[in-house]
Design an enzyme around this catalytic site. Structure first.
Site, PDB file in Angstrom:
ATOM      1  N   GLU A  39      11.215  49.042  59.369  1.00 15.81           N
ATOM      2  CA  GLU A  39      11.966  47.960  58.715  1.00 15.81           C
ATOM      3  C   GLU A  39      12.439  46.881  59.691  1.00 15.81           C
ATOM      4  OE1 GLU A  39      12.456  51.164  58.018  1.00 15.81           O
ATOM      5  OE2 GLU A  39      12.490  51.437  55.847  1.00 15.81           O
ATOM      6  N   PHE A  68      21.978  60.554  48.252  1.00 11.96           N
ATOM      7  CA  PHE A  68      20.827  60.538  49.145  1.00 11.96           C
ATOM      8  C   PHE A  68      20.452  59.095  49.479  1.00 11.96           C
ATOM      9  CE2 PHE A  68      16.120  60.443  49.643  1.00 11.96           C
ATOM     10  CZ  PHE A  68      16.078  61.087  50.867  1.00 11.96           C
ATOM     11  N   GLN A  69      20.264  58.819  50.747  1.00 10.35           N
ATOM     12  CA  GLN A  69      19.937  57.475  51.259  1.00 10.35           C
ATOM     13  C   GLN A  69      20.958  56.423  50.816  1.00 10.35           C
ATOM     14  OE1 GLN A  69      15.687  56.725  50.508  1.00 10.35           O
ATOM     15  NE2 GLN A  69      15.237  57.664  52.485  1.00 10.35           N
ATOM     16  N   LYS A  85      19.777  50.614  42.270  1.00  9.12           N
ATOM     17  CA  LYS A  85      18.536  50.905  41.537  1.00  9.12           C
ATOM     18  C   LYS A  85      18.688  50.719  40.028  1.00  9.12           C
ATOM     19  CE  LYS A  85      14.689  54.089  41.298  1.00  9.12           C
ATOM     20  NZ  LYS A  85      14.117  55.379  41.721  1.00  9.12           N
ATOM     21  N   MET A  91      14.182  42.531  84.391  1.00  8.82           N
ATOM     22  CA  MET A  91      15.450  41.817  84.525  1.00  8.82           C
ATOM     23  C   MET A  91      16.553  42.775  84.975  1.00  8.82           C
ATOM     24  SD  MET A  91      16.616  38.834  84.505  1.00  8.82           S
ATOM     25  CE  MET A  91      15.950  37.557  83.440  1.00  8.82           C
TER      26      MET A  91
END
Lengths: 163, 566
Positions: B50, B112-113, B162, B475
């Site tokens: 993502e 969940f999630q 949802k 760096m």
């Protein structure tokens, strides 16, 4: 310098945490914060007491204005204004202290709003400094509990904060 | 017409003329993915993580004038997206990120999630929304695009539970947005602009210092007009590169920590600074006390009032949209055809600083990273879109690739996010199909989003990866060499993959280049013979090359360390 900032913001879930989050993320002080809906239920009015230099205050005002939920921001302490805070204080009121507590409440123009055999709850309104001096005037050992609302304020005369 | 929430999401995207959505499916966004499946207007680009979806959407915005869109699922989909959102926020990139959420009746139950998307993203978005009623969905989507692209742009998150995507309501896309709490200023204050003109006309040692605001507001042409009218030197910040043509003689180079000697000296010694769409940040002016120690007048044009007088006190603040303010400035200069001040002595001094040739380097037996970038510039004739990751290679790219056009230099300037380079290149290619796109990176950064080689294969994206491989987190190593007595704590990268084989395993072309004389032929081959392929060019470079000039943290702009001093 102490400043009182008044904010009109959309009365939406999460708006308070946007303001509170801004203060913590950028390291600004909050001495007190109060918020409640206004006569227009879609708007909340928040009063924040903060401290900081002129530069910091300028940034606070600008950053607040940048929040999408914020409609208006005013530094009340820039001009004449009235400020009030409400305190409820529960004190031990037995024996000779019972009369003394009543007397102190009267001197400070407080009201006793709950009475038991051994306690009073005193309601007191005023500037933060007045509430502080009331607490200081009491014997610390007799104070059972205090709760304060934080400062709310309003401009004097024609100074009006409205959409 | 009654539509489900998922249908409404798609219809809104169509109304906004969105052609690509970068995303990754999951439980909470299944209804939306089902609707995506049923139509052809919006193409979905499936990434492998993502974070890359958000970076790609971000680069899509940076390299075009449109708003990139990403779509992720709830919980880990959102937390993976956060780095991408914060990256876009720091650089003021307009973007809309749609996030799935657990159904409204599960919110707060540790479903969940589930995660508090609005809470987690709040400090790194311009604004975010949780849609609690399908009736609010269309107007929220409209607001999201409006807020993202107006005022000081930024990412906006829309969190959609949802059940909202399944619920139905009448659909009507609002034609316009009215928000009493959001009305960004466009026009600058005329009185202030007049003051600015006066100050510019009286300047003896002026500089025009511009940043990402000029690029984002597409004000480059107007900036050139103003600079030409006044014959003032121009410097760009890292984010502002391309805002003024780098090959123009009035350009003194990038300023700041790794800016040119002439840019930093001109900035430090200027008597009037015209700052446009830039914010005097710590990497630009170094120590603010040192910078403030020199008396000078500062005019600051920015759309965000909070950027003005934040780090440096400003004499003439002008809040407004950069192109509008530039128009006013030009108009006032032309009224009465005011003569530009004589700055020939100032230019003489600047040319003296230029003569130091602060970007000089020696190409010896080992490939120098500067050399690779210079040759890339020549081979692509300065026409490529360059994305970079973060570190030494980023600075070399900024210093040695001369950007003549805006929106060609795509990098994470504010947040400094390693791993953006490859997904940025993907986003650029979707916004600019057929363009030459090179990702200048290092073996450290590239591995942070290396999985996107797979996405690049799926969509046949001909990115040219310029991997400046020194086997070091360059760096970090440079700072450890200079400030930590060469204690190279954790900056040496062992067990590197064979990048040639890795690229080949994904179906791409891999090359390893180890000799200076092979640099140009390899680049040419990549951009001609393998024009339509992704080519991973692993340049094995001088491991001790450092970025100069350098203004060490906490130092002033005129206290540069130059390579010749060493």
């Amino acid at each position: 310098m102490r400043h009182i900032i008044s904010i009109l913001l959309e009365n939406e879930a999460g708006a308070l945490s946007r303001v509170a989050g801004l203060f913590s993320a950028r390291g600004y002080n909050i001495e007190s914060l109060t918020v409640a809906p206004t006569e227009d239920a879609s708007l909340s009015r928040m009063t924040i007491v903060t401290t900081g230099s002129e530069d910091v205050l300028e940034q606070i005002t600008k950053q607040l204005n940048k929040l999408v939920d914020v409609v208006k921001v005013v530094d009340l302490s820039e001009a004449a204004h009235s400020e009030r805070e409400l305190m409820l204080i529960k004190v031990r009121a037995t024996g000779k202290d019972r009369e003394e507590m009543k007397r102190m409440a009267d001197i400070f123009r407080g009201r006793i709003i709950d009475v038991t055999d051994s306690t009073y709850v005193i309601e007191l309104t005023g500037t933060g400094a007045k509430l502080d001096s009331f607490i200081a005037a009491l014997d610390a050992g007799l104070i059972l509990e205090t709760v304060r609302t934080g400062v709310c304020g309003i401009g004097r005369g024609d100074r009006i904060l409205k959409v | 017409m009654t539509l489900t929430g998922a249908e409404i999401v798609i219809r809104c995207l169509q109304e906004e003329k969105v052609d690509y959505v970068f995303g990754y499916p999951g439980g909470s966004v299944l209804h939306i993915y089902d609707e995506l499946f049923k139509q052809d207007d919006i193409k979905h680009i499936l990434v492998r993580h993502e974070q890359a979806a958000v970076h790609a959407a971000d680069a899509y915005s940076r390299s075009s004038e449109r708003v990139g869109v990403a779509l992720v699922t709830s919980g880990p989909g959102v937390t993976n997206a956060v780095t991408g959102i914060a990256t876009a926020y720091m650089d003021s990139i307009p973007m809309v990120v749609l996030c799935g959420q657990v159904p409204t009746y599960y919110i707060g139950q540790d479903a969940f999630q589930e995660c508090d998307t609005v809470g987690i993203t709040r400090p790194c978005v311009k604004h975010n929304f949780l849609v609690k009623d399908v009736k609010d969905l269309a107007s929220t989507m409209k607001k999201a695009f409006h807020i993202a692209k107006t005022g000081r742009p930024g990412p906006v998150v829309v969190d959609i539970p949802k059940d909202i995507t399944a619920n139905k309501c009448e659909f009507e896309y609002p034609a316009s947005v009215q928000m009493r709490s959001y009305n960004p200023v466009v026009k600058g204050h005329l009185g202030q602009i007049k003051k600015a003109v006066q100050m510019l006309l009286e300047a003896k040692q002026p500089i025009i210092y511009t940043g990402g605001g000029v690029v984002l507001s597409d004000a480059s042409e107007k900036l050139v007009k103003l600079a030409k009218r006044l014959n003032f030197p121009v410097t760009n910040t890292l984010m502002g590169l391309g805002g003024y043509p780098a090959t123009d003689k009035q350009f003194v180079g990038m300023l700041g920590m790794h800016g040119t000697y002439e840019a930093n000296m001109t900035m430090q010694h200027a008597d009037v600074v015209l700052a446009i769409g830039a914010r005097f940040d710590d990497r630009v002016i170094g120590n603010p006390e040192h910078f403030g120690g020199v008396p000078r007048k500062i005019i600051h044009v920015d759309i965000d009032p909070s950027s003005i007088s934040k780090r440096v006190k400003v004499d003439v603040p002008i809040v407004g949209n950069v192109p509008d303010v530039l128009d006013e400035l030009l108009k006032l200069l032309d009224d009465g055809a005011k003569a530009a001040p004589d700055v020939s002595d100032w230019w003489q001094q600047i040319d003296g600083w230029r003569a130091k040739n602060s970007l000089g380097y020696k190409q010896g037996d080992l490939i120098e990273p500067q050399y690779v970038v210079e040759k890339l510039y020549e081979v692509t004739q300065g026409e490529a879109f360059i994305t970079s990751d973060v570190g030494q290679h980023q600075m070399f790219a900024a210093q040695y690739y001369k950007f003549d056009k805006p929106r060609r230099w795509i990098n994470s300037g504010g947040l400094g996010t390693m791993g953006v380079g490859l997904p940025y290149a993907m986003g650029v290619l979707f916004a600019n199909p057929g363009a030459q796109v090179a990702c200048i990176t290092g073996e450290g950064s590239i591995q942070m989003c290396i999985q996107e080689l797979s996405t690049c294969k799926q969509f046949e994206l001909p990115v040219k990866i310029i991997n400046l491989n020194n086997g070091m987190l360059g760096m970090v190593r440079q700072w450890q060499e200079m400030f930590y007595s060469k204690r190279y704590s954790q900056s040496y990268v062992t067990s590197l993959p064979d990048f040639v084989k890795l690229a080949e395993s994904y179906g791409h072309v891999g090359m390893r280049i180890e000799k200076p004389e092979d640099v140009v032929p390899a680049l040419k081959k990549a951009f001609t013979e393998y024009k339509d392929r992704l080519v991973f060019m692993d340049f094995i470079i001088d491991p001790e090359a450092n970025v100069y000039p350098m203004v060490a943290a906490g130092k002033g702009l005129s206290e540069m360390i130059l390579s010749e001093d060493l």
